[in-house]
Design an enzyme around this catalytic site. Sequence first.
Site, PDB file in Angstrom:
ATOM      1  N   ASP A  55      28.477 -12.764  16.775  1.00 47.44           N
ATOM      2  CA  ASP A  55      29.655 -13.030  17.599  1.00 47.44           C
ATOM      3  C   ASP A  55      30.469 -11.725  17.660  1.00 47.44           C
ATOM      4  O   ASP A  55      30.019 -10.672  17.178  1.00 47.44           O
ATOM      5  CB  ASP A  55      30.447 -14.246  17.091  1.00 47.44           C
ATOM      6  N   CYS A 102      28.713 -12.487  11.875  1.00 49.06           N
ATOM      7  CA  CYS A 102      30.005 -12.893  12.433  1.00 49.06           C
ATOM      8  C   CYS A 102      31.070 -12.213  11.584  1.00 49.06           C
ATOM      9  O   CYS A 102      30.742 -11.268  10.849  1.00 49.06           O
ATOM     10  CB  CYS A 102      30.158 -14.415  12.516  1.00 49.06           C
ATOM     11  N   THR A 116      32.784 -13.184   8.930  1.00 48.27           N
ATOM     12  CA  THR A 116      32.515 -13.369   7.500  1.00 48.27           C
ATOM     13  C   THR A 116      31.030 -13.525   7.194  1.00 48.27           C
ATOM     14  O   THR A 116      30.638 -13.415   6.020  1.00 48.27           O
ATOM     15  CB  THR A 116      33.201 -14.646   6.999  1.00 48.27           C
ATOM     16  N   HIS A 175      13.222 -16.885  -3.886  1.00 50.87           N
ATOM     17  CA  HIS A 175      13.372 -18.261  -4.357  1.00 50.87           C
ATOM     18  C   HIS A 175      13.609 -19.284  -3.254  1.00 50.87           C
ATOM     19  O   HIS A 175      13.211 -20.439  -3.401  1.00 50.87           O
ATOM     20  CB  HIS A 175      14.540 -18.342  -5.356  1.00 50.87           C
ATOM     21  N   HIS A 231       9.095 -22.734  -6.926  1.00 46.27           N
ATOM     22  CA  HIS A 231      10.125 -22.782  -5.881  1.00 46.27           C
ATOM     23  C   HIS A 231       9.681 -23.581  -4.659  1.00 46.27           C
ATOM     24  O   HIS A 231      10.524 -24.031  -3.888  1.00 46.27           O
ATOM     25  CB  HIS A 231      10.527 -21.367  -5.472  1.00 46.27           C
TER      26      HIS A 231
HETATM   27  C1  RB5 Z   1      35.881 -15.214  14.663  1.00 44.47           C
HETATM   28  O1  RB5 Z   1      37.209 -14.814  14.728  1.00 44.47           O
HETATM   29  C2  RB5 Z   1      35.531 -15.600  13.227  1.00 44.47           C
HETATM   30  O2  RB5 Z   1      36.074 -16.846  12.941  1.00 44.47           O
HETATM   31  C3  RB5 Z   1      34.042 -15.622  13.060  1.00 44.47           C
HETATM   32  O3  RB5 Z   1      33.524 -14.362  13.366  1.00 44.47           O
HETATM   33  C4  RB5 Z   1      33.530 -15.949  11.679  1.00 44.47           C
HETATM   34  O4  RB5 Z   1      34.146 -15.163  10.713  1.00 44.47           O
HETATM   35  C5  RB5 Z   1      33.483 -17.354  11.315  1.00 44.47           C
HETATM   36  O5  RB5 Z   1      33.007 -17.740  10.240  1.00 44.47           O
END
Ligand code: RB5
Length: 145
Positions: free
Chosen positions: A7, A64, A66, A97, A132
Amino acid sequence: MIVLAADHGGYLLKEEVKKHLDDIHVKYIDCGTFSTDSVDYPDMAKLACDKIISGEAEKGLLFCGTGVGISIAANKVKGIRACCCSDTFSAKYTRLHNDANILAMGGRVVGPGLACEMVDLFLTTEFEGGRHQKRIDKIKALEEC
Ligand code: RB5
């Protein structure tokens, strides 16, 4: 062949990882996104997961902000085992694993150097099997619940 998708929060890290994949001659399909304009990470996860489920790609790299949201979305797809990592130990052991087929990373969490080390480990480490395998079978059974 591997597949990449991000994203807007992961776009820049995806571009850095692509340079590394080019350097090490790993072929990839880039499902986007192609700018920092806002897009929804579940849509991007689906594009990449479809390539794995169809057999066009063996493994995937998702990005993304995070790494968390896009990994949660990917894990809703039957046959996908996505792991969000920000350390090399986890990136290696999720192959050994968990037989993970997607590595997810956060563009706002890890830098390109660490991301590329994780990618190298993820792409070169084989599933250990053995004890596993029955746990993977139990994960697959959960997909039918
Ligand atoms: C987008 O702003 C953010 O929410 C997305 O990139 C991500 O971190 C979601 O988990």
